[in-house]
Design a protein around this motif. Structure first.
Motif, short mmCIF file in Angstrom:
data_model
loop_
_atom_site.label_atom_id
_atom_site.label_comp_id
_atom_site.label_asym_id
_atom_site.label_seq_id
_atom_site.Cartn_x
_atom_site.Cartn_y
_atom_site.Cartn_z
N GLY A 1 -1.15 -1.88 0.27
CA GLY A 1 -1.59 -1.34 1.55
C GLY A 1 -0.77 -0.15 2.00
O GLY A 1 -0.74 0.19 3.18
N THR A 2 -0.09 0.49 1.06
CA THR A 2 0.76 1.63 1.39
C THR A 2 -0.10 2.85 1.65
O THR A 2 -1.06 3.13 0.93
N ASP A 3 0.25 3.57 2.73
CA ASP A 3 -0.40 4.85 3.02
C ASP A 3 0.09 5.84 1.95
O ASP A 3 1.28 5.96 1.69
N LEU A 4 -0.79 6.57 1.31
CA LEU A 4 -0.45 7.44 0.20
C LEU A 4 0.05 8.81 0.64
O LEU A 4 0.13 9.74 -0.15
N ALA B 1 -2.47 2.19 -8.11
CA ALA B 1 -3.09 0.89 -7.84
C ALA B 1 -2.10 -0.04 -7.15
O ALA B 1 -2.46 -0.76 -6.20
N ARG B 2 -0.83 -0.04 -7.59
CA ARG B 2 0.17 -0.88 -6.95
C ARG B 2 0.40 -0.48 -5.49
O ARG B 2 0.50 -1.33 -4.60
N LEU B 3 0.51 0.85 -5.29
CA LEU B 3 0.74 1.33 -3.93
C LEU B 3 -0.45 1.00 -3.03
O LEU B 3 -0.28 0.54 -1.88
N ALA B 4 -1.63 1.20 -3.56
CA ALA B 4 -2.83 0.90 -2.77
C ALA B 4 -2.96 -0.61 -2.55
O ALA B 4 -3.38 -1.06 -1.47
N ALA C 1 3.40 9.72 -2.15
CA ALA C 1 2.84 10.89 -2.83
C ALA C 1 3.93 11.61 -3.61
O ALA C 1 3.67 12.13 -4.71
N ASP C 2 5.14 11.64 -3.05
CA ASP C 2 6.26 12.26 -3.75
C ASP C 2 6.58 11.50 -5.05
O ASP C 2 6.89 12.11 -6.07
N ILE C 3 6.50 10.18 -4.99
CA ILE C 3 6.76 9.35 -6.18
C ILE C 3 5.74 9.68 -7.27
O ILE C 3 6.09 9.89 -8.44
N LEU C 4 4.49 9.77 -6.89
CA LEU C 4 3.43 10.09 -7.85
C LEU C 4 3.63 11.51 -8.42
O LEU C 4 3.45 11.73 -9.62
N GLY C 5 4.02 12.43 -7.55
CA GLY C 5 4.26 13.81 -7.99
C GLY C 5 5.44 13.88 -8.95
O GLY C 5 5.39 14.61 -9.96
N ASP C 6 6.50 13.14 -8.66
CA ASP C 6 7.66 13.11 -9.54
C ASP C 6 7.31 12.50 -10.90
O ASP C 6 7.74 13.00 -11.95
#
Length: 172
Positions: free
Chosen positions: A87-90, A81-84, A95-100
């Protein structure tokens, strides 16, 4: 004749003494048996407690693992939600941050499971030890019960009767 009479009295006294000794020995055997039965019961109760502790450890581990996974989903949702919201492209680094984050959270959950399994294993080992202890006490119960035989009194009576018969033969 006096010697013959004294031998008979001696044999009777020896037999009576052996019977008294046998009675005392039987009382000791009964006490040892009662103690062994009690200790076996205590060991069985301890075994049951250790088994319940093992089951409890596994249940607590499952709850902790599920709780960590719930926290992980919330954490991933918050990060997404913060990334979105920024306006950050995921794609790429986000995506690496979310995966980690997901990998670290899953590792935490698996560590919780592993710790619970190890704790349960320790409790089960203790339960096995208590089961062996109970079996040992049960074996002692059987030995204590068989300890009180009347062989001593019978042997004393036979020895005395034999000596008396020998003296009687000489007297004749």
């Amino acid at each position: 004749m006096i010697s013959l009479g004294l031998s008979a009295v001696s044999t009777a006294a020896g037999f009576a003494g052996q019977l008294k000794q046998q009675e005392a020995s039987q009382q000791q055997a009964n006490q040892a048996q009662a103690q062994a039965v009690y200790q076996a019961q205590v060991a069985r109760q301890n075994e049951a407690v250790a088994q319940r502790q093992a089951a409890d450890a596994l249940q607590r581990g499952l709850v902790a693992e599920m709780s960590r996974r719930t926290q992980l989903r919330q954490q991933l949702g918050s990060q997404l939600a913060r990334l979105a919201g920024q306006g950050t492209d995921l794609e790429g680094s986000p995506a690496d941050i979310l995966g980690d984050t997901a990998a670290a959270g899953e590792q935490d959950a698996m560590t919780l499971r592993s710790n619970a399994i190890r704790e349960a294993y320790g409790h089960r080992l203790r339960a096995i030890g208590f089961g062996g202890e109970a079996a040992l006490h049960n074996a002692r119960t059987g030995n204590a019960a068989s300890a009180g035989s009347t062989l001593g009194a019978g042997a004393s009576l036979l020895a005395g009767a034999s000596a008396l018969a020998e003296k009687w033969n000489r007297f004749k």
